[in-house]
Scaffold this motif. Structure first.
Motif, PDB file in Angstrom:
ATOM      1  N   LYS A  41     -18.809  -3.883 -19.005  1.00 58.59           N
ATOM      2  CA  LYS A  41     -19.723  -4.667 -19.840  1.00 58.59           C
ATOM      3  C   LYS A  41     -21.141  -4.111 -19.765  1.00 58.59           C
ATOM      4  N   ALA A  42     -21.588  -3.750 -18.560  1.00 59.44           N
ATOM      5  CA  ALA A  42     -22.937  -3.190 -18.383  1.00 59.44           C
ATOM      6  C   ALA A  42     -23.070  -1.854 -19.110  1.00 59.44           C
ATOM      7  N   LEU A  43     -22.045  -1.008 -19.005  1.00 52.21           N
ATOM      8  CA  LEU A  43     -22.063   0.278 -19.699  1.00 52.21           C
ATOM      9  C   LEU A  43     -22.155   0.080 -21.207  1.00 52.21           C
ATOM     10  N   LYS A  44     -21.321  -0.812 -21.717  1.00 49.80           N
ATOM     11  CA  LYS A  44     -21.268  -1.060 -23.159  1.00 49.80           C
ATOM     12  C   LYS A  44     -22.613  -1.577 -23.678  1.00 49.80           C
ATOM     13  N   GLN A  45     -23.210  -2.510 -22.946  1.00 54.06           N
ATOM     14  CA  GLN A  45     -24.471  -3.098 -23.395  1.00 54.06           C
ATOM     15  C   GLN A  45     -25.620  -2.100 -23.331  1.00 54.06           C
ATOM     16  N   ALA A  46     -25.631  -1.278 -22.283  1.00 56.38           N
ATOM     17  CA  ALA A  46     -26.699  -0.282 -22.158  1.00 56.38           C
ATOM     18  C   ALA A  46     -26.589   0.778 -23.252  1.00 56.38           C
ATOM     19  N   LEU A  47     -25.362   1.188 -23.567  1.00 56.01           N
ATOM     20  CA  LEU A  47     -25.171   2.170 -24.638  1.00 56.01           C
ATOM     21  C   LEU A  47     -25.569   1.573 -25.991  1.00 56.01           C
ATOM     22  N   ALA A  48     -25.275   0.287 -26.177  1.00 57.27           N
ATOM     23  CA  ALA A  48     -25.687  -0.389 -27.420  1.00 57.27           C
ATOM     24  C   ALA A  48     -27.213  -0.427 -27.509  1.00 57.27           C
ATOM     25  N   ASP A  49     -27.877  -0.686 -26.380  1.00 58.12           N
ATOM     26  CA  ASP A  49     -29.349  -0.677 -26.353  1.00 58.12           C
ATOM     27  C   ASP A  49     -29.895   0.686 -26.767  1.00 58.12           C
ATOM     28  N   SER A  50     -29.205   1.746 -26.337  1.00 56.98           N
ATOM     29  CA  SER A  50     -29.719   3.105 -26.566  1.00 56.98           C
ATOM     30  C   SER A  50     -29.659   3.510 -28.040  1.00 56.98           C
ATOM     31  N   THR A  51     -28.722   2.947 -28.793  1.00 57.14           N
ATOM     32  CA  THR A  51     -28.586   3.320 -30.206  1.00 57.14           C
ATOM     33  C   THR A  51     -29.013   2.216 -31.162  1.00 57.14           C
ATOM     34  N   GLN A  94     -31.483   4.850 -18.744  1.00 58.61           N
ATOM     35  CA  GLN A  94     -31.327   4.693 -17.291  1.00 58.61           C
ATOM     36  C   GLN A  94     -31.791   3.299 -16.841  1.00 58.61           C
ATOM     37  N   LYS A  95     -32.940   2.864 -17.340  1.00 55.93           N
ATOM     38  CA  LYS A  95     -33.456   1.535 -16.983  1.00 55.93           C
ATOM     39  C   LYS A  95     -32.541   0.427 -17.495  1.00 55.93           C
ATOM     40  N   SER A  96     -32.030   0.611 -18.702  1.00 56.41           N
ATOM     41  CA  SER A  96     -31.132  -0.384 -19.284  1.00 56.41           C
ATOM     42  C   SER A  96     -29.841  -0.486 -18.470  1.00 56.41           C
ATOM     43  N   LEU A  97     -29.285   0.651 -18.069  1.00 55.44           N
ATOM     44  CA  LEU A  97     -28.076   0.669 -17.243  1.00 55.44           C
ATOM     45  C   LEU A  97     -28.311  -0.065 -15.930  1.00 55.44           C
ATOM     46  N   GLN A  98     -29.442   0.243 -15.296  1.00 51.23           N
ATOM     47  CA  GLN A  98     -29.771  -0.401 -14.019  1.00 51.23           C
ATOM     48  C   GLN A  98     -29.887  -1.910 -14.186  1.00 51.23           C
ATOM     49  N   SER A  99     -30.542  -2.315 -15.273  1.00 51.01           N
ATOM     50  CA  SER A  99     -30.751  -3.741 -15.526  1.00 51.01           C
ATOM     51  C   SER A  99     -29.432  -4.462 -15.800  1.00 51.01           C
ATOM     52  N   HIS A 100     -28.594  -3.874 -16.661  1.00 46.75           N
ATOM     53  CA  HIS A 100     -27.317  -4.517 -17.007  1.00 46.75           C
ATOM     54  C   HIS A 100     -26.352  -4.533 -15.826  1.00 46.75           C
ATOM     55  N   LEU A 101     -26.347  -3.482 -15.023  1.00 44.80           N
ATOM     56  CA  LEU A 101     -25.487  -3.465 -13.833  1.00 44.80           C
ATOM     57  C   LEU A 101     -25.930  -4.531 -12.839  1.00 44.80           C
ATOM     58  N   GLN A 102     -27.238  -4.669 -12.673  1.00 43.00           N
ATOM     59  CA  GLN A 102     -27.775  -5.684 -11.760  1.00 43.00           C
ATOM     60  C   GLN A 102     -27.362  -7.082 -12.209  1.00 43.00           C
ATOM     61  N   LEU A 103     -27.462  -7.329 -13.519  1.00 43.96           N
ATOM     62  CA  LEU A 103     -27.115  -8.647 -14.065  1.00 43.96           C
ATOM     63  C   LEU A 103     -25.608  -8.887 -14.008  1.00 43.96           C
ATOM     64  N   SER A 104     -24.846  -7.887 -14.433  1.00 49.38           N
ATOM     65  CA  SER A 104     -23.388  -8.037 -14.525  1.00 49.38           C
ATOM     66  C   SER A 104     -22.739  -8.183 -13.154  1.00 49.38           C
TER      67      SER A 104
END
Length: 307
Positions: A41-51, A94-104
């Motif tokens: 879920k964190a990976l998917k959300q961070a990738l969505a943020d990037s595009t 990178q920041k988005s991944l860190q944030s989503h992983l922390q939350l998830s």
């Protein structure tokens, strides 16, 4: 497909992720049935943020190669790939991944080291030359369709998002609504399948879900026949289709027969959920002349025999 173009722009790249915190191993988290949905879920959300959209980039497979988690990416539009590269170059991904992983994962910060490769090219060395990066990614055509596991996780994430859109009080870090529950075993007695009872050796038994105790007894006693039982279950379980069983044998060869059998049945339980019933396991045992083990799981042996 892109308007005005005879063929869509398609390319592929690999995103390498490594936690720089010694207590957090991303491959181990992804290999955990409980944490896998959270990491996905964190990976998917961070990738969505990037595009800027959920379908801007696709994940084809996630590889666990300690200490790295390697995500194979597929881009279907050049503009989406440009946005991804800009986000990656500026450190936003990178920041988005860190944030989503922390939350998830409901944990403290998850410091990450990231790398981006396309074939043999290390894109981190040429990030300032965006057109060259795009050329390298475009040159690497995807060599696979999305992995079956990825497809299942995607479907579950969509289901969770639909649930959240209709019920806004669902916590962002709650991953239990995804395919894999926090415990792999469904609660006994909760919405049993239509086959409520079954017959074994002329006796009627409740068709309960497989319990942790069943799981351990099976792994302890099935020995070399775990593959045969797996192939019997395979007939009605997509998650055990070839080459999954052979892959499990190789992956857990060093751990031995117990772990191989345990992991095979775990796949069945996680995939089938409430449909992972004792009746299906007993039928598979009977088919492979493992009647004694079937009797043990149904409590037909004395306690001494089961010790």
């Amino acid at each position: 497909k892109m308007a005005g173009s005879s063929a869509p722009w398609i390319g592929s790249a690999y995103l390498f992720l490594q936690s720089t915190c010694k207590t957090i191993a991303l491959p181990s988290l992804y290999e955990s049935s409980q944490k896998k949905p959270c990491v996905f879920k964190a990976l998917k959300q961070a990738l969505a943020d990037s595009t800027g959209c959920m379908n801007g980039v696709d994940m084809l497979k996630v590889h666990c190669s300690h200490p790295h988690l390697i995500v194979q990416l597929k881009f279907c539009k050049q503009e989406n790939c440009r946005r991804f590269l800009q986000s990656y170059r500026e450190g936003a991904l990178q920041k988005s991944l860190q944030s989503h992983l922390q939350l998830s994962l409901a944990t403290t910060t998850v410091p990450l080291k990231v790398e981006l490769k396309a074939g043999s090219e290390h894109l981190d060395k040429m990030l300032k030359d965006e057109d060259r990066c795009l050329e390298c990614i475009y040159r690497e055509k995807p060599d696979r369709l999305p992995d079956e596991e990825i497809t299942e996780l995607e479907e579950c994430l969509k289901s969770l998002m639909f649930h959240q859109s209709t019920n806004n009080n669902v916590a962002g870090k709650d991953c239990s609504s995804l395919k894999f529950p926090s415990q792999p075993y469904p609660p006994q007695g909760s919405s049993l399948p239509t086959q409520v009872t079954f017959i074994f050796q002329g006796q009627q038994f409740d068709n309960r879900t497989i319990t942790p105790d069943d799981h351990q007894k099976f792994a302890k006693s099935v020995s070399k026949k775990w593959k045969q039982v797996g192939r019997s279950l395979q007939k009605s379980c997509r998650a055990l289709r070839d080459p999954v069983i052979d892959n499990l044998a190789l992956e857990y060869d060093r751990e031995g027969l117990y772990e191989q059998a345990y992991q095979m049945l775990l796949r069945f339980i996680q995939s089938e959920g409430k449909k992972a019933t004792i009746a299906r396991l007993i039928a598979a045992l009977e088919e492979n002349s493992l009647v004694s083990l079937a009797e043990e799981l149904l409590g037909l042996h004395s306690n001494e025999d089961c010790s």
